[in-house]
Design an enzyme around this catalytic site. Structure first.
Site, PDB file in Angstrom:
ATOM      1  N   ASP A  22       0.931  -1.087   0.022  1.00  0.00           N
ATOM      2  CA  ASP A  22       0.000   0.121  -0.132  1.00  0.00           C
ATOM      3  C   ASP A  22       0.754   1.299  -0.040  1.00  0.00           C
ATOM      4  O   ASP A  22       1.589   1.564   1.022  1.00  0.00           O
ATOM      5  CB  ASP A  22      -0.760  -0.103   1.187  1.00  0.00           C
ATOM      6  CG  ASP A  22      -1.771   1.088   1.104  1.00  0.00           C
ATOM      7  OD1 ASP A  22      -2.755   1.161   0.410  1.00  0.00           O
ATOM      8  OD2 ASP A  22      -1.607   2.174   1.797  1.00  0.00           O
ATOM      9  N   TYR A  45       3.262   9.928   0.199  1.00  0.00           N
ATOM     10  CA  TYR A  45       4.281   9.324   0.889  1.00  0.00           C
ATOM     11  C   TYR A  45       5.692   9.657   0.400  1.00  0.00           C
ATOM     12  O   TYR A  45       6.859   9.399   1.225  1.00  0.00           O
ATOM     13  CB  TYR A  45       4.157   7.885   1.163  1.00  0.00           C
ATOM     14  CG  TYR A  45       2.937   7.416   1.475  1.00  0.00           C
ATOM     15  CD1 TYR A  45       2.117   8.164   2.164  1.00  0.00           C
ATOM     16  CD2 TYR A  45       2.606   5.991   1.477  1.00  0.00           C
ATOM     17  CE1 TYR A  45       0.841   7.721   2.662  1.00  0.00           C
ATOM     18  CE2 TYR A  45       1.319   5.550   1.979  1.00  0.00           C
ATOM     19  CZ  TYR A  45       0.563   6.332   2.327  1.00  0.00           C
ATOM     20  OH  TYR A  45      -0.751   5.927   3.128  1.00  0.00           O
ATOM     21  N   LYS A  59      -2.050   6.228  -4.230  1.00  0.00           N
ATOM     22  CA  LYS A  59      -3.101   6.807  -4.287  1.00  0.00           C
ATOM     23  C   LYS A  59      -2.880   8.283  -4.716  1.00  0.00           C
ATOM     24  O   LYS A  59      -1.795   8.858  -4.620  1.00  0.00           O
ATOM     25  CB  LYS A  59      -3.537   7.031  -2.690  1.00  0.00           C
ATOM     26  CG  LYS A  59      -3.740   5.887  -2.227  1.00  0.00           C
ATOM     27  CD  LYS A  59      -3.744   5.939  -0.429  1.00  0.00           C
ATOM     28  CE  LYS A  59      -3.667   4.926   0.358  1.00  0.00           C
ATOM     29  NZ  LYS A  59      -2.168   4.517   0.381  1.00  0.00           N
ATOM     30  N   HIS A  81      -6.963   9.645  -2.827  1.00  0.00           N
ATOM     31  CA  HIS A  81      -6.489   9.620  -1.471  1.00  0.00           C
ATOM     32  C   HIS A  81      -7.309  10.440  -0.165  1.00  0.00           C
ATOM     33  O   HIS A  81      -7.405   9.632   0.770  1.00  0.00           O
ATOM     34  CB  HIS A  81      -5.131  10.119  -1.237  1.00  0.00           C
ATOM     35  CG  HIS A  81      -4.291   9.657  -0.194  1.00  0.00           C
ATOM     36  ND1 HIS A  81      -2.958   9.690   0.017  1.00  0.00           N
ATOM     37  CD2 HIS A  81      -4.611   9.185   1.019  1.00  0.00           C
ATOM     38  CE1 HIS A  81      -2.375   9.237   1.011  1.00  0.00           C
ATOM     39  NE2 HIS A  81      -3.442   8.827   1.725  1.00  0.00           N
TER      40      HIS A  81
END
Length: 268
Positions: A52, A57, A82, A118
């Site tokens: 994931d 990130y 995402k 997201h």
């Protein structure tokens, strides 16, 4: 590994690993990238196949490199990423296409297993345009499934006005601190698979009950909590930087909770 079948027929591992602090200094979400992800290497060695990730990130390229350098065949991996609801990625359809293309490049693959929005997009026109691009890539086979993250009932209902493809999943917080039961009920009624982020969160008094239940199975309270979620059709994506904990978090398939166990957890 056990799998859950999404509403388009795609099979998704019911346990995966989060990556939001992987490859970062001090395991800090906002930390500088270190250019190494030993945590992901160990997760793959232990049998994790659902990864994931997210653009926000900042480590997509690093995660993608580790995946491509591993000896795990691409068809065994389930890669989720995402798109953030920021102007850089959703201002136009072309911006969204560029974001998806860049993620494909980062993961060194010609398809992603699951792509999510997201967070909710407040502007309905932007939401519609973004989802239409997701559908475009889905129809082209570059996305095997599409979904959302952190969407509530109101946003899901808004999507019904224009979505030709129903979201396959909604990734939301589900744990003993945030049961999110009303939304979970809605998702299961709609045939949208709930994916739990932060599935391990619990208060101390709740952990005591989980630990007590676990004694009968020679399992930890954390394992009991994860097993509870997957038994009710919730995909879990626990994350750990510790190999021993990673191994524990995936060792969930040799026991089953009783109705009494489940009732105790429901009462927490």
């Amino acid at each position: 590994m056990e799998y859950i079948t999404l509403n388009n027929g795609l099979k998704m591992p019911i346990v995966g690993t989060g990556t939001n602090t992987y490859g970062k200094e001090n395991n800090d979400y906002n930390g500088a990238l270190t250019n190494k992800i030993p945590e992901l290497v160990s997760a793959l060695e232990l049998g994790y196949r659902s990864i994931d990730a997210a653009i926000s990130y900042r480590n997509e390229e690093l995660v993608g490199r580790v995946l491509s350098e591993s000896n795990v065949p691409r068809e065994e991996l389930f890669i989720t990423t995402k798109v953030p609801p920021s102007e850089e990625y959703i201002s136009t359809k072309e911006a969204t296409r560029a974001a998806i293309d860049n993620s494909l490049k980062n993961f060194q693959t010609d398809y992603l297993d699951l792509l999510l929005i997201h967070h909710p997009i407040e502007d309905k026109e932007q939401l519609k345009n973004t989802w239409e691009v997701f559908e475009e890539y889905y129809e082209a086979g570059k996305l095997k499934a599409i979904g959302v993250s952190n969407f509530g009932k109101t946003q899901l209902n808004e999507m019904k006005e224009f979505a030709k493809v129903k979201p396959a999943v909604n990734q939301i917080q589900i744990n003993l601190k945030e049961f999110n039961q009303d939304l979970l009920d809605v998702l299961q009624e709609e045939g949208i698979t709930p994916v739990a982020w932060g599935p391990m969160k619990a208060e101390d008094h709740q952990k005591e009950v989980l630990d007590e239940i676990g004694k009968a199975y020679n399992k930890t309270g954390a394992q009991v909590l994860l097993r509870y979620q997957i038994e009710r059709g919730v995909v879990v994506i626990p994350k750990s930087h510790n190999r021993e904990n990673q191994a524990s978090n995936i060792d969930l398939f040799d026991f089953q909770l009783t109705a009494e166990d489940i009732a105790k957890i429901n009462n927490l």
